[in-house]
Write an enzyme that holds these catalytic residues in place. Structure first.
Site: not given
Length: 156
Positions: A25-26
């Protein structure tokens, strides 16, 4: 918790898998992830946190997030004081992420394979995780779980 505790936790397959799930997600899941600054640029000196302030127009915020876990400068500075990190190397970033997980009382959940519980506890640390209220884009729980499983994580 000591640096040795952090390093020991990194030997656990569920902990390593969970770190991969966070990176999904980062936006740092690729090989350059450890050197990524928020917004996509790359830094090359991992002797220290890059401390580059980036304006993110989509969210109307400034951020100093950097590295595989997009750790902001104030958080990194606190971790350096607490654990004595001497660089921003991949190893130090991994240990720092484990420290943040432990700080939210999620490390035992991760080790035990209680993925949903762990995600819920650290969703305020990593804005991209499902359940985060930071107002940014989040990954679906299914995507996080799949990344975790794909990297050797096991569920309780």
């Amino acid at each position: 918790m000591t640096r040795s505790d952090l390093q020991e936790a990194l030997q656990h397959s569920n902990v390593r898998a969970f770190l991969h799930a966070i990176r999904l997600g980062e936006g740092t899941a690729d090989e350059l992830g450890y050197n990524r600054i928020v917004g996509g640029s790359i830094f090359t000196d991992d002797s220290k946190h890059p401390r580059v302030k980036v304006y993110i127009q989509k969210y109307d915020v400034h951020s100093t997030a950097a590295g595989a876990y997009q750790i902001i400068w104030p958080t990194w500075s606190g971790l350096v004081k607490q654990y004595g990190f001497t660089d921003f190397s991949p190893e130090s970033q991994d240990e720092a992420a484990v420290a943040l997980i432990a700080e939210k009382k999620a490390l035992e959940d991760v080790k035990a394979g209680r993925l949903a519980d762990a995600v819920e506890k650290v969703a305020q640390v990593w804005a991209s995780l499902p359940g985060s209220t930071a107002g940014q884009r989040t990954e679906s729980y299914a995507a996080v779980e799949q990344e975790y499983l794909d990297h050797g994580g096991t569920l309780a």
